[in-house]
Design a protein around this motif. Structure first.
Motif, short mmCIF file in Angstrom:
data_model
loop_
_atom_site.label_atom_id
_atom_site.label_comp_id
_atom_site.label_asym_id
_atom_site.label_seq_id
_atom_site.Cartn_x
_atom_site.Cartn_y
_atom_site.Cartn_z
N LYS A 106 43.24 39.60 43.94
CA LYS A 106 44.44 40.25 43.37
C LYS A 106 44.05 41.45 42.54
CE LYS A 106 46.46 35.62 43.39
NZ LYS A 106 47.56 34.74 43.00
N GLY A 107 43.11 42.22 43.05
CA GLY A 107 42.65 43.45 42.39
C GLY A 107 43.76 44.46 42.21
N ASP A 108 44.86 44.28 42.96
CA ASP A 108 46.01 45.18 42.82
C ASP A 108 46.81 44.86 41.56
OD1 ASP A 108 48.39 43.20 44.13
OD2 ASP A 108 46.38 42.89 44.90
N GLU A 109 46.59 43.66 40.99
CA GLU A 109 47.26 43.32 39.73
C GLU A 109 46.32 43.74 38.60
OE1 GLU A 109 49.39 39.86 39.34
OE2 GLU A 109 50.02 39.83 41.44
N ALA A 110 46.87 44.25 37.52
CA ALA A 110 46.04 44.82 36.46
C ALA A 110 45.13 43.76 35.84
CB ALA A 110 46.93 45.42 35.38
N ALA A 111 43.84 44.05 35.80
CA ALA A 111 42.91 43.16 35.11
C ALA A 111 42.82 43.61 33.66
CB ALA A 111 41.53 43.25 35.76
N ASP A 112 42.74 42.64 32.75
CA ASP A 112 42.60 43.06 31.35
C ASP A 112 41.13 43.20 30.98
OD1 ASP A 112 41.94 40.42 31.41
OD2 ASP A 112 43.62 39.73 30.20
N ASP A 113 40.88 43.86 29.86
CA ASP A 113 39.51 44.11 29.41
C ASP A 113 38.78 42.80 29.14
OD1 ASP A 113 40.26 46.68 29.53
OD2 ASP A 113 40.47 46.98 27.36
N GLU A 114 39.57 41.81 28.70
CA GLU A 114 38.97 40.53 28.34
C GLU A 114 38.32 39.88 29.57
OE1 GLU A 114 40.85 36.77 26.16
OE2 GLU A 114 41.68 38.70 25.52
N THR A 115 39.04 39.89 30.69
CA THR A 115 38.50 39.32 31.92
C THR A 115 37.22 40.05 32.32
OG1 THR A 115 40.70 38.73 32.65
CG2 THR A 115 39.01 38.81 34.35
N GLU A 116 37.27 41.37 32.21
CA GLU A 116 36.10 42.17 32.55
C GLU A 116 34.90 41.77 31.69
OE1 GLU A 116 36.12 46.63 32.60
OE2 GLU A 116 37.90 46.19 33.84
N ALA A 117 35.15 41.59 30.40
CA ALA A 117 34.07 41.23 29.46
C ALA A 117 33.51 39.85 29.81
CB ALA A 117 34.59 41.25 28.03
N VAL A 118 34.40 38.92 30.16
CA VAL A 118 33.95 37.57 30.52
C VAL A 118 33.05 37.64 31.75
CG1 VAL A 118 34.71 35.33 31.46
CG2 VAL A 118 35.89 36.34 29.50
N VAL A 119 33.49 38.38 32.76
CA VAL A 119 32.71 38.48 33.99
C VAL A 119 31.35 39.13 33.70
CG1 VAL A 119 32.59 39.54 36.29
CG2 VAL A 119 34.73 38.54 35.48
N ARG A 120 31.37 40.17 32.89
CA ARG A 120 30.12 40.87 32.59
C ARG A 120 29.14 39.96 31.85
NH1 ARG A 120 31.30 44.66 29.13
NH2 ARG A 120 33.20 45.34 30.18
N SER A 121 29.67 39.14 30.94
CA SER A 121 28.74 38.32 30.15
C SER A 121 28.31 37.05 30.87
CB SER A 121 29.35 37.98 28.79
OG SER A 121 30.41 37.06 28.97
N VAL A 122 29.16 36.51 31.74
CA VAL A 122 28.81 35.24 32.41
C VAL A 122 28.04 35.49 33.71
CG1 VAL A 122 29.70 33.14 33.51
CG2 VAL A 122 30.76 34.00 31.41
N ALA A 123 28.53 36.43 34.51
CA ALA A 123 27.94 36.65 35.84
C ALA A 123 26.99 37.84 35.79
CB ALA A 123 29.05 36.89 36.86
N ARG A 124 25.99 37.74 34.94
CA ARG A 124 25.15 38.92 34.69
C ARG A 124 24.42 39.48 35.91
NH1 ARG A 124 22.18 36.41 30.06
NH2 ARG A 124 22.90 34.70 31.33
N ASP A 125 23.72 38.61 36.65
CA ASP A 125 22.94 39.11 37.79
C ASP A 125 23.55 38.71 39.13
OD1 ASP A 125 21.10 40.15 35.98
OD2 ASP A 125 20.13 38.19 35.81
N ILE A 126 24.83 38.37 39.09
CA ILE A 126 25.45 37.85 40.30
C ILE A 126 26.42 38.91 40.85
CG2 ILE A 126 26.91 35.96 41.18
CD1 ILE A 126 25.79 34.54 38.48
#
Ligand SMILES: Nc1nc2c(ncn2[C@@H]2O[C@H](COP(=O)(O)OP(=O)(O)OP(=O)(O)O)[C@@H](O)[C@H]2O)c(=O)[nH]1
Ligand SMILES: [Mg+2]
Ligand SMILES: [Zn+2]
Length: 304
Positions: A106-126
């Motif tokens: 659902k990339g067409d729905e706006a992602a918030d900064d918080e989700t982005e931060a979670v993904v960046r910190s959890v899925a670091r090398d993935i």
């Protein structure tokens, strides 16, 4: 699926009490049985096995899929992403022996900064792929990761768009898809069975699964390194070899939290997972001791 195409066979669950019950993705031997027809006679060892703790039977493993080369932790950008959920999904994926990837639908729905931060910190090398069945983004990238003879299992909550993604990749409305409740973006558990889909043009296979709510980990101690490798590295510098990182003197992890280098809430989640897995292993060992004494109970055997 055989050399000669699809066949319908019986999986003899009574007999399977003593052997491995087949799951989607398994390679099996078919046998002719008098009065029964074609049956699953043998399940081959699994190259990979995606499993969790059975939500209905707390001391049993539930295999969700087998023999896949890739496991996607699927999450929809229409809802918040609790970091613990992504951590668990990725540990589960890593534990399977397959390669983990994150698919944000659902990339067409706006992602918030918080989700982005979670993904960046959890899925670091993935690898992280953002997809949309509305504007088509990311679909080719997903297909590109699969390839001939490789299978990708989609795992995630109900309503995140796993079946929609399959349909978008296949290019037709193969699977049923459902609505999500507008109030809380929850799905309605539309998919009820696991399904292996052979992609056209020898592009590989997709394995769709029903949405999962609980992500209980099963014997996944070694797989924690994928998302908590930095903490496990730090832990080697703790003063005590059995440090639980709960305020013991000389704890390298506590020091890193105090210095602001590591997020304390993340450490709490890590400690909770370690604890959960240790408790589960104790119960498992306890049960095995009991089983040795009483003889195995029907239907409670470990499926491995
Ligand atoms: N805007 C938007 N909506 C999507 C997208 N993908 C899926 N949806 C919607 O999300 C809802 C749920 O999709 P499904 O594919 O049924 O979700 P699922 O993950 O298979 O759900 P279960 O089978 O219940 O586990 C449907 O209303 C889809 O139309 C997308 O890329 N963009
Ligand atoms: Mg579905
Ligand atoms: Zn420590």
């Amino acid at each position: 699926m055989t050399e000669d195409g699809r066949v319908r066979v019986l999986s003899d669950s009574q007999r399977a009490q003593d052997v491995i019950a087949p799951v989607t993705g398994d390679w099996v031997v078919l046998e002719e049985e008098d009065g029964l027809g074609t049956v699953v006679g043998h399940v081959f060892d699994r190259a990979t096995s995606v499993s969790r703790r059975d939500p209905a039977e707390r001391d049993l493993e539930q295999v969700l899929a087998s023999n896949v080369q890739l496991v996607a932790a699927v999450h929809g950008l229409d809802r918040p992403l609790p970091p613990g959920r992504l951590e668990r999904l990725l540990v589960l994926a890593h534990k399977s022996g397959a390669e983990p990837v994150v698919i944000l639908t659902k990339g067409d729905e706006a992602a918030d900064d918080e989700t982005e931060a979670v993904v960046r910190s959890v899925a670091r090398d993935i690898p992280v792929i953002v997809t949309s069945t509305v504007d088509g983004r990311g679909i080719d990238e997903v297909v590109g990761r699969i390839g001939p003879g490789r299978a990708l299992a989609l795992v995630g909550a109900s309503g995140v768009g796993k079946s929609s993604l399959v349909n978008a990749i296949v290019g037709e409305e193969l699977l049923e898809i459902g609505d999500v409740r507008a109030s809380d973006a929850k799905g309605r558990h539309i998919t009820t069975a696991r399904e292996l889909i052979l992609l056209p043009h020898d592009a590989g296979l997709l394995l769709d699964t029903p949405g999962i709510r609980a992500i209980g980990l099963w014997e996944a101690e070694d797989a924690l390194e994928l998302v908590f490798g930095d903490l496990e590295e730090l832990a080697t510098s703790c003063r005590f070899g059995d440090c639980a990182h709960g305020g013991e003197p000389g704890c390298a992890i506590t020091e890193a939290v105090d210095d602001g280098e590591v997020d304390g809430r993340r450490v709490d989640r890590y400690r909770a997972l370690v604890e959960e897995l240790a408790t589960q292993r104790e119960r498992e060992e306890e049960r095995e001791r009991r089983d040795r004494k009483d003889g195995p109970r029907r239907g409670r055997r470990r499926r491995r």
